[in-house]
Write an enzyme that holds these catalytic residues in place. Sequence first.
Site, PDB file in Angstrom:
ATOM      1  CD  GLU A   1      -2.650   1.118   2.646  1.00  0.00           C
ATOM      2  OE1 GLU A   1      -3.561   1.955   2.789  1.00  0.00           O
ATOM      3  OE2 GLU A   1      -2.395   0.238   3.506  1.00  0.00           O
TER       4      GLU A   1
ATOM      5  CE  LYS B   1      -8.218   1.765   3.046  1.00  0.00           C
ATOM      6  NZ  LYS B   1      -7.146   2.040   4.046  1.00  0.00           N
TER       7      LYS B   1
ATOM      8  CB  CYS C   1      -5.504  -1.369   4.186  1.00  0.00           C
ATOM      9  SG  CYS C   1      -4.961  -1.326   5.918  1.00  0.00           S
TER      10      CYS C   1
END
Length: 535
Positions: free
Chosen positions: A280, A345, A396
């Site tokens: 990430e 995201k 994540c």
Amino acid sequence: MINNTSGNVVIRWYLPILSGIFIGTSYIPFPPWASLFGFVPLWLFWHQQTQLKNVFLGGVITAFVFTLIGFNWVTYTLHEFAHLPWVFAGVGMLVYGLVGHLFVAVAGMLWFLGRQKFHWSKRLSLWMMALITILCEANSVTVFDWNFGYTWYGANIPVYQWAEFVGFSGLSAATLLCNLPLYLAWEKRKERSGKIIFASVLVGFILLNLGGLGLKARLPEPDAKLNALLIQASIPNSEKMAAELGEGYTQEIIRRIMALTDEAIQQHKDSKIDFAMWPETAFPALLGEGFRYKELPVLLSQFLSERQLPLVTGAFGVDKKSRLITNSLFLLDDQGEVIEPHYSKTILLAFGEYIPFADTFPVIRQFLPQIGQYARGPGPTVLFDWKGFKMGPQICYESLFPKFSRDLANLGAQFIVNATNDSWYGTWQEPYQHMYMTLARGVEFRRPVLRATNTGISTVSLASGEVLEQSPMQQAWTGLYEVPYVKNPQATFYQEWFWLIPCLLWGSLALLLIIGAYRKPMSIQTDQGLQDENK
């Protein structure tokens, strides 16, 4: 005091404490030694109470104790992420312990009020207590969406294979429900019936584990494989934050991760590498349309082109509508060209990537200027479809939400690629908890999961749930994985009947409420009849 009295009733406060210890020491990274009876002491305590406040306090005590034991990594996070001194981080942990898992106390209150209102029989009361606890746990609002099912996977106990049918949330419900017969077994421990109940639970648990082994053995043979090179650069948080704020380290971070990738390529020069994977925001610059001719994207493109190396990497993008920065995942081909669409995201981290209610009350941002303001992505609507690979991208803790991965599976993802940065949480509990909760999606939907993190734990899990080599934590590391997969994976039962368990649980609650409401007037009529006969 451990015990005190209220009227003629002895209040055994050690019981909720005992439940807290049982539950806290049965969650990852601990083995689930008490998962099947962890709530029994608390439920015994609840049944002894005649006042609502004692039921509520008992629930608070249990949740407080198991939160301190099982989630004490929050202290480290408050120190590392929020930059609080250790003393204040400890105070924050105590506050989190009090409010982080209030579902236990809420469940006790709802059960107690229902029992008082509807005069449930003891048998019905026990069923309602278990069911209300299950539903409160399943629908609780937490930052870290854990449940009691993951611990079986963390301990590699085969019962976790049933997640293919009921999900880990269903396993969690079953685990909590098993506390009910063991509650009865304890109450009747001096009777033959108590021993029979205990033996039945034990035999049932053994059979479920044997069934889990059977489920694993019957999985279809993979008809394809890939070689993925995972890179864990272990960049310190201070350097990553400085780079994100434009205060230096950007070039150094890129140099370091490229050098580590080169070392891995040289180490595996005789092996085919289908693509490499960086964690990430590993590339601390903007990528995508409009940035391809900027200095750092050009540097990355040249690096990949010279090595003929495709790459999946976390980086930053820009939302076209709001022009805000996005936390994104990009696929670049062996010529260093970005393959659109990239993924941004969607499930953002509160107080890390957005400030709750800041859109309604913009003044809040003035008090928290250090917190980023990121745009949300489109959700699980994008696959990286390239050269026959259909990758399901997620970033994540989006992996903690089964529906997100289900939507990727419904799009036809052959495997999931997850990019994470767990460097805010220390090395004790959270990295293991987060890892197994991420890999659990692969069991539910029978797809491999590739997980690249900044500081660990990077690894790959197969559709069977088998976890391959795990990276060390807080160290630079690389690993080449051969990952077998199915080109056209079939939908699992859980994937197709995703809402079945919640519907069954809520339906059972409704049915029990109806039964309780029906039996109440019957019992009142019976009592009235007895009074008339006495007259």
